[in-house]
Design a protein around this motif. Sequence first.
Motif, PDB file in Angstrom:
ATOM      1  N   VAL A  99       0.900  -1.205   0.462  1.00  0.00           N
ATOM      2  CA  VAL A  99       0.168   0.254  -0.460  1.00  0.00           C
ATOM      3  C   VAL A  99       0.493   1.568   0.037  1.00  0.00           C
ATOM      4  N   PHE A 100       1.530   1.251   0.815  1.00  0.00           N
ATOM      5  CA  PHE A 100       2.485   2.242   1.025  1.00  0.00           C
ATOM      6  C   PHE A 100       3.318   2.638  -0.061  1.00  0.00           C
ATOM      7  N   LYS A 101       3.657   1.380  -1.130  1.00  0.00           N
ATOM      8  CA  LYS A 101       5.309   1.229  -2.078  1.00  0.00           C
ATOM      9  C   LYS A 101       4.471   1.822  -3.189  1.00  0.00           C
ATOM     10  N   ILE A 102       3.457   1.535  -3.270  1.00  0.00           N
ATOM     11  CA  ILE A 102       2.127   1.674  -4.613  1.00  0.00           C
ATOM     12  C   ILE A 102       1.449   2.237  -4.504  1.00  0.00           C
ATOM     13  N   GLY A 103       0.478   2.713  -3.605  1.00  0.00           N
ATOM     14  CA  GLY A 103      -0.003   3.544  -3.232  1.00  0.00           C
ATOM     15  C   GLY A 103       0.387   5.863  -3.111  1.00  0.00           C
ATOM     16  N   TYR A 104       1.391   5.517  -2.841  1.00  0.00           N
ATOM     17  CA  TYR A 104       2.324   6.652  -2.065  1.00  0.00           C
ATOM     18  C   TYR A 104       3.695   7.098  -1.885  1.00  0.00           C
ATOM     19  N   ALA A 105       4.136   5.967  -1.671  1.00  0.00           N
ATOM     20  CA  ALA A 105       5.740   6.534  -1.888  1.00  0.00           C
ATOM     21  C   ALA A 105       6.306   6.943  -3.052  1.00  0.00           C
ATOM     22  N   PRO A 106       7.119   7.306  -3.691  1.00  0.00           N
ATOM     23  CA  PRO A 106       7.273   7.544  -4.268  1.00  0.00           C
ATOM     24  C   PRO A 106       8.886   6.945  -5.111  1.00  0.00           C
ATOM     25  N   PRO A 107       9.519   6.561  -5.633  1.00  0.00           N
ATOM     26  CA  PRO A 107      10.070   6.269  -6.685  1.00  0.00           C
ATOM     27  C   PRO A 107      11.918   6.389  -5.843  1.00  0.00           C
ATOM     28  N   ASN A 108      12.625   5.543  -5.214  1.00  0.00           N
ATOM     29  CA  ASN A 108      13.483   5.334  -4.505  1.00  0.00           C
ATOM     30  C   ASN A 108      14.813   6.743  -6.185  1.00  0.00           C
ATOM     31  N   ASP A 109      15.567   7.454  -4.584  1.00  0.00           N
ATOM     32  CA  ASP A 109      16.370   8.327  -5.506  1.00  0.00           C
ATOM     33  C   ASP A 109      17.349   6.983  -6.467  1.00  0.00           C
TER      34      ASP A 109
END
Lengths: 131, 411
Positions: B277-287
């Motif tokens: 949920v966090f990675k797909i729905g909210y977090a931007p891609p890792n720099d």
Amino acid sequence: MAFLHVIKSNAIIMLLTVVVAVVTFCSHRKLAQQHTEMDTFKMAFEGITTALPEQSKFSLQLFDVPQHLQFYVRYLLAPRLVYYPVIKSDTVILIGNTTAADSLTNSVSSLRQVMWHHQDSQFIYLLSCSR
Amino acid sequence: MLLGIKQILFAGLGIAGISMLYFLALVVGLSLWVIVPLLLLFLLLLGRWLRDYETNTLIEERSPWLAILFLAGGLIVTGYKLCGFAEKYGGWDAWAMWNYHARFLANGDAWSLFLKGPIFDHPDYPLLLPAWNALLIRLAQGNAYTLFPLASSVFFTLATITLLYAALARKSLIVAVMVLYLVVTDAYFLQTGVSQYADTPLAFFFLCAVICVELGRENQAYLTIAAACLGACVWTKNEGVLLAGVLFLFNAKSFIGNKQYKYTFAAIALPLLAWLVFKIGYAPPNDLISKANEKTTLQVFDTTRYSLIYQYFLQNLHDRFHYMRILFFVYVLWCAVIRKFPTHNFMAVMVCLMCYLLFYIFTVNDLEWHLRTSLDRLLHQLMPAAMYLMAISFTRFQAVPISSIRSKLHF
């Protein structure tokens, strides 16, 4: 014997809990007496909360002060979002060196509406928005 | 001693589970009045789940009071040292990232605002530590911004030491006391522990997973707890995905075979849900991933990078993990004497280490800066698990008759 068994069974977690509590309490009490650079900003921003509600977004301008101070502002004013160095919001916090306090205050107040200001021995802080 | 292990696992998994549920509650928009009873219910269920495990086959208590006495001494000395190392707002990354995120998550309405921040705020970092601290801050009605992160860091540091000791003391009190001495006198470990970074929680959950996988040989039920601990690793830091993946692959047969896959899936369902949920729905891609380009791939042919990484690795071992170097050589020697290959879990930790080192080949940041600022913390994440796996092999010394060693050495 049953009591002793309960004590023995829980001895490790009880020991851990007590040590964690004591270390946290002692460290926190000791650290509370320390005054860091962050605390200077924390004290300065105490009065800003009414003018700048939580969830708001604002831009930050630093004038003749170290760049790393932006991180203190970010941390202390969260949950508010800081735009820096690009100015994306009409609401601006300007932090400058006190040596330029008068000129900064005059230039900002002549063009914009000052919502809050503060000055300590090192810095001047101005929160403003357009008229 | 095993009861001690179970209770520490309960505390660790309780924190991890609460953090995940709190994040999911924020996503759904539940109020604190609904969240708190739900979290209490979760703790109750977790406690019952762990309590119901059959542990009789595992209990090997030899002089428990003496073991507790040594631990008490170790924890008191550690506690005294931690008081000296603790910083008011934690290390730089603590307040600029982890505790900064916690300040947003403590606000039910504005929690997702930090995700719109600049890339150097690292809004893609998993939320175990920030969400846990945020809940405590919110329960304290927005106060104690410095108290709870400090308490959490003290807990994870001391819990890692206690778990390491308790798991080893089951087999050999002498080895456990020696390891306790090494860790308690390790200033770098303690300093990093109270820095309020997420590296120590990750080291803790990885150690939990490794111990549970080892215990799983005696009691299969511990594999389910190991899976839950791997889920906690994933929810703690991005590196946790690598650690969890490697340990899972090395023990895939145990995690999946004998109908264990159902329990494994049940144990990782909540961490996986929160993470997805966090990675797909909210977090931007890792720099580091988003900045990667063709040039990054070509770095694999640059031999100077390999030598620089190796140089920094050796320097770190020398400056901060000197006893691990000695322990490693003794371990390899010991494996040669008893004519046994290092355990596959130890090999899994070594693979994690190799992956960490290889990762620097492809970094988009300045290599020297990146190595200087992060390699020590990556080694810190692996240190407790590696130490446990090496030390546990020394406990087998008691079980190996001298005559058998002599015969293997052809005396």
